[in-house]
Design an enzyme around this catalytic site. Structure first.
Site, mmCIF file in Angstrom:
data_model
loop_
_atom_site.group_PDB
_atom_site.id
_atom_site.type_symbol
_atom_site.label_atom_id
_atom_site.label_comp_id
_atom_site.label_asym_id
_atom_site.label_seq_id
_atom_site.Cartn_x
_atom_site.Cartn_y
_atom_site.Cartn_z
ATOM 1 N N LYS A 14 27.961 -23.455 38.235
ATOM 2 C CA LYS A 14 27.990 -24.892 38.520
ATOM 3 C C LYS A 14 29.344 -25.343 39.085
ATOM 4 O O LYS A 14 29.406 -26.106 40.046
ATOM 5 C CB LYS A 14 27.662 -25.650 37.226
ATOM 6 C CG LYS A 14 27.271 -27.093 37.423
ATOM 7 C CD LYS A 14 26.730 -27.702 36.147
ATOM 8 C CE LYS A 14 27.700 -27.611 34.986
ATOM 9 N NZ LYS A 14 27.418 -28.562 33.911
ATOM 10 N N ARG A 89 23.442 -36.128 29.208
ATOM 11 C CA ARG A 89 23.150 -34.947 28.395
ATOM 12 C C ARG A 89 21.831 -35.095 27.635
ATOM 13 O O ARG A 89 21.317 -34.132 27.087
ATOM 14 C CB ARG A 89 24.283 -34.693 27.398
ATOM 15 C CG ARG A 89 25.553 -34.181 28.050
ATOM 16 C CD ARG A 89 26.603 -33.833 27.029
ATOM 17 N NE ARG A 89 27.824 -33.349 27.642
ATOM 18 C CZ ARG A 89 28.050 -32.084 27.981
ATOM 19 N NH1 ARG A 89 27.115 -31.175 27.766
ATOM 20 N NH2 ARG A 89 29.195 -31.713 28.520
ATOM 21 N N ARG A 128 33.597 -9.940 29.665
ATOM 22 C CA ARG A 128 35.045 -9.959 29.869
ATOM 23 C C ARG A 128 35.778 -9.254 28.735
ATOM 24 O O ARG A 128 35.460 -9.445 27.565
ATOM 25 C CB ARG A 128 35.519 -11.413 29.980
ATOM 26 C CG ARG A 128 37.012 -11.536 30.269
ATOM 27 C CD ARG A 128 37.384 -12.891 30.760
ATOM 28 N NE ARG A 128 36.935 -13.968 29.885
ATOM 29 C CZ ARG A 128 37.190 -15.257 30.096
ATOM 30 N NH1 ARG A 128 37.858 -15.627 31.172
ATOM 31 N NH2 ARG A 128 36.765 -16.176 29.258
ATOM 32 N N ARG A 162 37.966 -11.856 23.544
ATOM 33 C CA ARG A 162 38.181 -13.156 22.911
ATOM 34 C C ARG A 162 36.945 -13.554 22.123
ATOM 35 O O ARG A 162 35.825 -13.200 22.492
ATOM 36 C CB ARG A 162 38.455 -14.233 23.979
ATOM 37 C CG ARG A 162 39.760 -14.067 24.698
ATOM 38 C CD ARG A 162 40.081 -15.220 25.615
ATOM 39 N NE ARG A 162 38.900 -15.974 26.044
ATOM 40 C CZ ARG A 162 38.943 -16.949 26.952
ATOM 41 N NH1 ARG A 162 40.071 -17.269 27.525
ATOM 42 N NH2 ARG A 162 37.852 -17.601 27.304
ATOM 43 N N ARG A 173 25.897 -20.409 22.428
ATOM 44 C CA ARG A 173 26.296 -21.494 23.332
ATOM 45 C C ARG A 173 25.212 -21.761 24.382
ATOM 46 O O ARG A 173 24.880 -22.899 24.689
ATOM 47 C CB ARG A 173 27.609 -21.077 24.009
ATOM 48 C CG ARG A 173 28.287 -22.177 24.788
ATOM 49 C CD ARG A 173 29.696 -21.756 25.152
ATOM 50 N NE ARG A 173 30.037 -22.108 26.507
ATOM 51 C CZ ARG A 173 30.653 -21.298 27.351
ATOM 52 N NH1 ARG A 173 30.997 -20.082 26.982
ATOM 53 N NH2 ARG A 173 30.942 -21.701 28.559
#
Length: 218
Positions: A14, A89, A128, A162, A173
């Protein structure tokens, strides 16, 4: 005039597409976070109202957010168009937006949803990893080390991930965002405003579809 909402799950691209749209059409990119920060920095009445909730650690109520959006859409830099990113939202906020855009005479024209399979997004976002010794960042699919388990930069074998890049965190998420986005997608589909584009392709191919949709707008 190009008045649009840009939607997509985390990792769908996005941000990249928003930049390309802004560069191509010179319209205002309005992200909720930036809008709050600007209003608070300018010390507007609505900005101060929002700040009082944020400083107290509370969510900003829909009514205050809606006032902020209206204040932002009233500015001259949105006269040729805008991209809304992060608002609405919920369907309640979407209904509020209909009133706002009518008030400022800048009606919403398209809602562009960048579609990517959630499983692929988990791969994209959780791939990652970082060298603990020198901080070099890699991705197991898109940017792996040249020699397995060896940092290209310093030769270390000491890597970490992380917390917010870990697959279980990323998956949660995405699930939360999917649950939030689905009613909105249905809402705008029923209004005849929704356009979905396949976000699994290259950034230029995705933009070509978005550009085709926007080119038809007056």
């Amino acid at each position: 005039m190009k008045n649009i909402i840009l939607m997509g799950l985390p990792g769908a691209g996005k941000g990249t597409q928003a930049e390309m749209i802004v560069d191509n059409y010179q319209i205002a990119h309005i992200s909720t976070g930036d809008m709050f920060r600007e209003a608070m920095a300018e010390g507007t009445q609505v900005g101060l109202e929002a700040k009082s909730f944020i400083d107290a650690g509370n969510l900003v109520p829909d009514e205050v957010t809606a006032k902020l959006v209206e204040e932002r859409l009233s500015k001259a830099d949105t006269n040729d168009g805008y991209i809304l990113d992060g608002f609405p939202r919920t369907t309640v906020q979407a209904e509020m937006l209909e009133s706002i855009t009518a008030n400022v005479n800048k009606p919403l024209q398209k809602v562009i949803n960048i579609e990517v399979d959630p499983k692929l997004l988990v791969e994209r976002l959780s791939g990652r990893f970082i060298c603990r010794d020198c901080g070099a960042t890699y991705h197991k699919i898109f940017n792996p080390t040249k020699v397995e388990n060896t940092c290209d930069r310093c030769g270390s074998h000491n890597f970490y991930q992380r917390e917010d890049d870990k697959p279980e965190v990323v998956k949660k998420r995405i699930e939360v965002n999917l649950e939030m986005n689905t009613p909105l997608i249905d809402f705008y589909r029923e209004k005849g405003l929704l356009i979905s584009v396949d976000g699994t392709r290259s950034r230029d191919e995705v933009f070509a579809d978005i550009n085709e949709a926007l080119s038809s707008l007056n």
